[in-house]
Design an enzyme around this catalytic site. Structure first.
Site, PDB file in Angstrom:
ATOM      1  CE  LYS A 191       0.605   1.127   4.536  1.00 24.36           C
ATOM      2  NZ  LYS A 191       0.797   2.422   5.221  1.00 24.36           N
TER       3      LYS A 191
ATOM      4  CB  THR B 291      -1.804   4.534   2.890  1.00 23.32           C
ATOM      5  OG1 THR B 291      -1.901   3.818   4.117  1.00 23.32           O
ATOM      6  CG2 THR B 291      -0.370   5.002   2.708  1.00 23.32           C
TER       7      THR B 291
END
Length: 336
Positions: A193, A250
């Site tokens: 991520k 994120t």
């Protein structure tokens, strides 16, 4: 496996925040800080202005610059250093670790050179089984949690009892931890991520909007899941907190170091200027795109966004160039 006394090795934003989570759950926490002045500030003023300005820390938290002091009597040890320095730091601490302490890792990444996940690095250095390391993952932006905004996390460990012990030690009124036995999937979700967040930041820096970011998030999840499948992860993990949850947070928030770093590169800043703007905090995706790309190539897994981020960060290719190349790839069915 009740845990009352915890050592947190690392006084960065997430390490300090997780210490606060534990203290707010009624645990006694000692933070090890690399810099003496940071340890003294935490101990005497109950603040860490270098990483969490404006946040008051609970009285249950103390700090030291001596790892032996931090580790003495600890029933759980939280490793809160950047992924690429974990092996070096842990090697220095190895002989000080209490033999029966539960090891908990916060770092998200794949080690350069060895291509090992963080639990495997911990196992290499300490001799514990990789499955006995508790891995913390999920949508955990430190500043929001430090402000006691509601959040959840996943604690992954093959030994369910260890995960439950840390779950009980960290559960409080604003932080809800879940357990999972799929360490591989949770670690890969957390590592990948950061790379996808770089791409989303670059897209924003180039002036693109929500459609572009959503596309990158979704296709980034697809390539993460392909890598996970090749390594035996549970596909359901990527639909959970360590997968889509962490990815969305994120990739979407300006509080994300990786997203912000990517945005600076997208606006035309140099890698050096973007690093300087981080104020000493690490954008893990810059290193991880190299190691994850190499791991994917070894396994024959197609990860085009990861490859694009490697080319931007390590070969100097312009973000606009790799963006055009991603759009121009051969057409195919969505799930192939």
């Amino acid at each position: 496996m009740a845990v009352q006394r915890v050592a947190v090795l690392g006084a960065g934003s997430w390490g300090t925040t997780f210490a606060k989570v534990l203290a707010d759950a009624g645990r006694d926490v000692t933070i090890w800080a690399r810099r003496t002045e940071v340890a003294e500030e935490i101990r005497t003023r109950h603040t860490n202005s270098s990483y969490l300005p404006g946040v008051e820390l609970p009285d249950r938290i103390t700090a030291t610059a001596d790892p032996a002091v931090a580790l003495a009597g600890a029933e759980a040890v939280v490793l809160a250093v950047p992924s690429q320095s974990l092996r070096e730091n842990l090697t220095a601490w190895r002989d000080l670790l209490p033999s029966d302490a539960i090891l908990v890792n916060l770092a998200k990444g794949v080690e350069l050179g060895t291509l090992k996940r963080m639990s495997e690095v911990v196992s290499d250095v300490t001799g514990v089984r990789p499955g006995d390391v508790v891995v913390v993952s999920g949508p955990n932006l430190a500043k929001e949690i430090a402000q006691r905004q509601p959040a959840a996390a996943v604690l992954a460990c093959a030994d369910h009892d260890r995960a439950v012990a840390i779950q009980e030690a960290s559960f409080n009124s604003y932080f809800r931890p879940y357990t999972n036995t799929d360490v591989v999937g949770c670690e890969l979700g957390g590592a990948c991520k950061n790379v996808i967040a770089l791409s989303c930041g670059m897209a924003v820096g180039l002036g693109f909007g929500a459609n572009t970011v959503a596309t990158l998030i979704t296709r980034g999840l697809a390539e993460t899941a392909r890598l996970g499948s090749a390594l035996g992860a549970d596909p359901l993990t990527f639909a959970g907190l360590a997968g889509v949850g962490d990815l969305v947070a994120t990739c979407s928030s300006p509080l994300s170091r990786n997203r912000t770093f990517g945005e600076r590169i997208g606006r035309g800043e140099t890698m050096e200027a973007a690093r300087a703007a981080q104020g000493g905090q690490v954008a893990e995706g810059v290193s991880s795109c190299r190691s994850i790309r190499e791991l994917a190539n070894r396994l024959g897994v197609d990860m085009p966004i990861t490859d694009a981020m490697y080319r931007v960060c390590h070969e100097g290719v312009e973000p606009a160039t790799v963006g055009a190349e991603l759009l121009g790839r051969r057409q195919k069915p969505e799930w192939s």
